[in-house]
Enzyme design. Sequence first.
Site, PDB file in Angstrom:
ATOM      1  N   GLU A 146       5.846  -0.785  13.390  1.00 26.73           N
ATOM      2  CA  GLU A 146       4.488  -0.808  12.833  1.00 26.73           C
ATOM      3  C   GLU A 146       3.381  -0.605  13.870  1.00 26.73           C
ATOM      4  O   GLU A 146       2.386   0.058  13.585  1.00 26.73           O
ATOM      5  CB  GLU A 146       4.261  -2.100  12.046  1.00 26.73           C
ATOM      6  CG  GLU A 146       5.166  -2.248  10.816  1.00 26.73           C
ATOM      7  CD  GLU A 146       4.993  -1.141   9.775  1.00 26.73           C
ATOM      8  OE1 GLU A 146       3.976  -0.423   9.812  1.00 26.73           O
ATOM      9  OE2 GLU A 146       5.891  -0.992   8.920  1.00 26.73           O
ATOM     10  N   GLU A 163       7.378   3.900   3.633  1.00 23.46           N
ATOM     11  CA  GLU A 163       7.719   5.173   4.271  1.00 23.46           C
ATOM     12  C   GLU A 163       9.106   5.693   3.929  1.00 23.46           C
ATOM     13  O   GLU A 163       9.846   6.123   4.808  1.00 23.46           O
ATOM     14  CB  GLU A 163       7.577   5.003   5.783  1.00 23.46           C
ATOM     15  CG  GLU A 163       8.564   4.009   6.444  1.00 23.46           C
ATOM     16  CD  GLU A 163       8.101   2.553   6.484  1.00 23.46           C
ATOM     17  OE1 GLU A 163       7.268   2.164   5.650  1.00 23.46           O
ATOM     18  OE2 GLU A 163       8.583   1.815   7.363  1.00 23.46           O
ATOM     19  N   HIS A 221       5.377   7.102  10.175  1.00 26.87           N
ATOM     20  CA  HIS A 221       6.685   6.443  10.214  1.00 26.87           C
ATOM     21  C   HIS A 221       7.837   7.462  10.269  1.00 26.87           C
ATOM     22  O   HIS A 221       8.966   7.088  10.620  1.00 26.87           O
ATOM     23  CB  HIS A 221       6.883   5.561   8.981  1.00 26.87           C
ATOM     24  CG  HIS A 221       6.323   4.169   9.112  1.00 26.87           C
ATOM     25  ND1 HIS A 221       6.667   3.321  10.138  1.00 26.87           N
ATOM     26  CD2 HIS A 221       5.464   3.467   8.316  1.00 26.87           C
ATOM     27  CE1 HIS A 221       6.040   2.150   9.969  1.00 26.87           C
ATOM     28  NE2 HIS A 221       5.299   2.225   8.872  1.00 26.87           N
ATOM     29  N   ASP A 228       9.960 -11.223   6.016  1.00 28.46           N
ATOM     30  CA  ASP A 228       8.629 -11.028   5.453  1.00 28.46           C
ATOM     31  C   ASP A 228       7.576 -11.872   6.190  1.00 28.46           C
ATOM     32  O   ASP A 228       6.409 -11.500   6.264  1.00 28.46           O
ATOM     33  CB  ASP A 228       8.686 -11.455   3.979  1.00 28.46           C
ATOM     34  CG  ASP A 228       7.755 -10.642   3.123  1.00 28.46           C
ATOM     35  OD1 ASP A 228       7.668  -9.430   3.354  1.00 28.46           O
ATOM     36  OD2 ASP A 228       7.116 -11.234   2.231  1.00 28.46           O
ATOM     37  N   HIS A 241      -0.507   6.836   7.863  1.00 30.09           N
ATOM     38  CA  HIS A 241       0.365   5.754   8.332  1.00 30.09           C
ATOM     39  C   HIS A 241       1.819   5.985   7.888  1.00 30.09           C
ATOM     40  O   HIS A 241       2.734   5.997   8.722  1.00 30.09           O
ATOM     41  CB  HIS A 241      -0.156   4.416   7.801  1.00 30.09           C
ATOM     42  CG  HIS A 241       0.680   3.243   8.191  1.00 30.09           C
ATOM     43  ND1 HIS A 241       0.369   2.436   9.266  1.00 30.09           N
ATOM     44  CD2 HIS A 241       1.828   2.740   7.668  1.00 30.09           C
ATOM     45  CE1 HIS A 241       1.292   1.498   9.386  1.00 30.09           C
ATOM     46  NE2 HIS A 241       2.183   1.651   8.421  1.00 30.09           N
ATOM     47  N   GLU A 242       2.011   6.193   6.601  1.00 35.41           N
ATOM     48  CA  GLU A 242       3.395   6.343   6.110  1.00 35.41           C
ATOM     49  C   GLU A 242       4.027   7.608   6.679  1.00 35.41           C
ATOM     50  O   GLU A 242       5.218   7.623   7.012  1.00 35.41           O
ATOM     51  CB  GLU A 242       3.432   6.336   4.576  1.00 35.41           C
ATOM     52  CG  GLU A 242       2.797   5.110   3.907  1.00 35.41           C
ATOM     53  CD  GLU A 242       3.210   3.758   4.475  1.00 35.41           C
ATOM     54  OE1 GLU A 242       4.304   3.661   5.052  1.00 35.41           O
ATOM     55  OE2 GLU A 242       2.413   2.802   4.361  1.00 35.41           O
ATOM     56  N   TYR A 247       1.353  -4.964  13.669  1.00 38.28           N
ATOM     57  CA  TYR A 247       0.573  -3.760  13.371  1.00 38.28           C
ATOM     58  C   TYR A 247      -0.524  -3.534  14.413  1.00 38.28           C
ATOM     59  O   TYR A 247      -0.531  -2.540  15.133  1.00 38.28           O
ATOM     60  CB  TYR A 247      -0.093  -3.898  11.988  1.00 38.28           C
ATOM     61  CG  TYR A 247       0.859  -3.753  10.819  1.00 38.28           C
ATOM     62  CD1 TYR A 247       0.947  -2.558  10.122  1.00 38.28           C
ATOM     63  CD2 TYR A 247       1.653  -4.810  10.402  1.00 38.28           C
ATOM     64  CE1 TYR A 247       1.798  -2.409   9.034  1.00 38.28           C
ATOM     65  CE2 TYR A 247       2.518  -4.673   9.319  1.00 38.28           C
ATOM     66  CZ  TYR A 247       2.583  -3.472   8.636  1.00 38.28           C
ATOM     67  OH  TYR A 247       3.437  -3.328   7.573  1.00 38.28           O
ATOM     68  N   GLY A 284       0.846  -1.185   0.000  1.00 34.17           N
ATOM     69  CA  GLY A 284       0.000   0.000   0.000  1.00 34.17           C
ATOM     70  C   GLY A 284       0.880   1.234   0.000  1.00 34.17           C
ATOM     71  O   GLY A 284       0.718   2.141  -0.810  1.00 34.17           O
ATOM     72  N   GLY A 285       1.823   1.231   0.923  1.00 42.64           N
ATOM     73  CA  GLY A 285       2.741   2.359   1.004  1.00 42.64           C
ATOM     74  C   GLY A 285       4.051   1.939   1.602  1.00 42.64           C
ATOM     75  O   GLY A 285       4.151   0.886   2.242  1.00 42.64           O
TER      76      GLY A 285
HETATM   77  N1  BES Z   1       6.714  -0.357   6.044  1.00 41.50           N
HETATM   78  C1  BES Z   1       5.488  -0.913   5.622  1.00 41.50           C
HETATM   79  C2  BES Z   1       5.619  -1.771   4.392  1.00 41.50           C
HETATM   80  C3  BES Z   1       6.568  -2.949   4.529  1.00 41.50           C
HETATM   81  C4  BES Z   1       6.691  -3.657   5.706  1.00 41.50           C
HETATM   82  C5  BES Z   1       7.297  -3.356   3.442  1.00 41.50           C
HETATM   83  C6  BES Z   1       7.578  -4.737   5.792  1.00 41.50           C
HETATM   84  C7  BES Z   1       8.170  -4.426   3.528  1.00 41.50           C
HETATM   85  C8  BES Z   1       8.309  -5.121   4.702  1.00 41.50           C
HETATM   86  C9  BES Z   1       4.432   0.159   5.371  1.00 41.50           C
HETATM   87  O1  BES Z   1       4.509   1.222   6.259  1.00 41.50           O
HETATM   88  C10 BES Z   1       3.099  -0.482   5.594  1.00 41.50           C
HETATM   89  O2  BES Z   1       2.852  -0.916   6.677  1.00 41.50           O
HETATM   90  N2  BES Z   1       2.256  -0.520   4.562  1.00 41.50           N
HETATM   91  C11 BES Z   1       0.948  -1.114   4.627  1.00 41.50           C
HETATM   92  C12 BES Z   1      -0.124  -0.063   4.695  1.00 41.50           C
HETATM   93  C13 BES Z   1      -0.451   0.440   6.049  1.00 41.50           C
HETATM   94  C14 BES Z   1      -1.574   1.461   5.952  1.00 41.50           C
HETATM   95  C15 BES Z   1      -0.803  -0.629   7.033  1.00 41.50           C
HETATM   96  C16 BES Z   1       0.713  -1.883   3.363  1.00 41.50           C
HETATM   97  O3  BES Z   1       1.493  -1.716   2.422  1.00 41.50           O
HETATM   98  O4  BES Z   1      -0.245  -2.634   3.292  1.00 41.50           O
HETATM   99 ZN    ZN Z   2       3.952   0.731   8.215  1.00 41.07          ZN
END
Ligand code: BES
Ligand code: ZN
Length: 645
Positions: A359, A312, A340, A414, A336-337, A422, A309-310
């Site tokens: 998170e 940071e 961070h 991952d 959210h981003e 979260y 989704g995003g």
């Molecule tokens: N930092 C994360 C994305 C991430 C985490 C990428 C671990 C690779 C490994 C980002 O801030 C995130 O949490 N994105 C979420 C959206 C958020 C609104 C919960 C996503 O991409 O779903």
């Molecule tokens: Zn995040």
Amino acid sequence: MMRPAVVAVLLSTAACSTAGDPPQSPGANPAARTGNPPGAADQPATRFELPADDPVDHHSCARPGEVHTVHLDLDLALDFAAHRASGTATHTLFRTDPQAPLWLDTDGLEIETVADERGQRLPYALGAADPHLGQPLRIDLGPDTKQVVVRYRTAADAEAMQWLQPEQTNGGTKPFLFTQGQAILTRSWIPLQDSPAVRITWSASVQAPADLEVVMSASARGGGNGTGRTTFRMTEAVPPYLIALACGDLQRRELSPRCAVWAEPALVDAAAQEFADLEAMVAACERLFGPYRWGRYDVLVLPPSFPFGGMENPCLTFATPTILAGDKSLVSLLAHELAHSWSGNLVTNATWRDFWLNEGFTVYLENRIMEQVFGAGRAAMEIVLGMGELRAELAELPAQDQVLHVDLQGRNPDDGMTQVPYQKGAALLRRLEQLFGRDRLDAFLRSWFDGHAFTSVTTRTFVEFLQRELLARDPAAASQLDLGRWLSAPGLPADAPESQSELFAAVDQALVQFAADQDARALPAQAWVTQQWLRFLAGLREPSLGQLAALDAAWQLTRSTNNEVLCAWLCLAARHGYRPADRRIELFLTTVGRRKFVKPLFEALLARPDGRVQALSIYRKARPRYHAVTVRTLDSLLGWQATDR
Ligand code: BES
Ligand code: ZN
């Protein structure tokens, strides 16, 4: 792999009550501190010593206690025809052990030469490849070596880089490249100490086709203007997973003196409208948790294959275009981003085991920003939806993955990216808010960010700080918190705060009514906002085909332009065999690569007896367009074999 000595990390509050912070060596290098006590940031830097809770990062071969990079200078050329970047990475070193070699993480890189600052070759060796970690690169240093220059080329299938064909972009005429570093992918495009405990400043000079723009997660940008060369500088020390680059047909629109949006030309005005509240969000977070310390805050809208989704990336959040709904209903992702910039980028998890510090804090901050900018009603709905997703995932996860302080040794980091860090992490902070009051929690969080700014921290550092700054000051409230359970036991502790939303009460009533009379037209949904639709769709248990058809006829769900609602709907349609949605499902899966959407949709297809054939036939078309992160997840979900191609 040799490691520095480890001190056991104790996680019960009792165990930490007297521990205090380890003495800070005078002269710890500010660019690589981990878990320093508050105030240490002002101390001068001459010598580096790891604190007693030196984290062991099982996902990096680096030995920063012996030698570590303080500054990285990149000089890269992007080859869109070959899908490769090539050039040099120059490491400026801080050497604690004058005998020790430099260990860098690499993955798939072709190393051409390694030299010192005078151009003298240095001996080096690539070690055996590990399936998760890539290959260690050992470089032997001379007695006076101050810099190491690695000349290299990335592999055409580097996991961090997605090279898109023009048809995968909105404009359809120019190619696009973006990188994704988190968690341990940066090593596939830069040879470096790829551990979040190692913080570096960096600069870059990037050569690219003159008709494309290059952007990076940097505090300053220069050059460009059709010269084909753009330069960047990041003046704050950041962990390697936050170095990011994108290159494509991009334009920018200013939103405020410090905020702008970058996107492809046809999307940039819609994005500027959707993100109009960005400055208000930054200002809200500053009021709550202290100054924004990164200068600019810009957002880049990527092509739809972006797997998250995003992300940071400092000064320049990377975002999926699937949040452009036209009504700002999905902008909590930006909150959210942005959050961070405090939790994650300013104060960073020292290992991937401490990911919940990034998170969980961020989900809590995100919701506080949403409350300030969009009101308590919207914020409450988002908490309830998040907790619903957590409960659903807890029902499926093995017990060892249900804990905040999760053990990821020998696994891909991952695997730790579940709702647990979260939502359970955020629930712990809401529990603290409930016990100690908002004012005290806010002051506590502000001092956490101030006192640990630009450092990487472990769960232990947090527990010690919490004990000292919050729990010890109100033993009565503290006695109601079982912190050890929150951090290390599976499931959701019984004292997790109940979240409620009045705006969902009407939806829940409608669900009961609809189950009884099946009258889709009678639903009071005309005024429902996105979050209420998501609540409704999540609450439809075992809908009949007749119910799905009635809903679709009344509310045009297969034609929804809101990607969250559409995905939830298509998952229901796929799972229950509502065939009129088939074409939309295939179109969605072959255009969008966001893992959070495509994974549940494939799972829904697989849940049907005849679904696997359909799923595989769609995946065969979609797979070449997905990012490596999404491919890895789906290959395993679908049992994909090379012969299925
Ligand atoms: N930092 C994360 C994305 C991430 C985490 C990428 C671990 C690779 C490994 C980002 O801030 C995130 O949490 N994105 C979420 C959206 C958020 C609104 C919960 C996503 O991409 O779903
Ligand atoms: Zn995040």
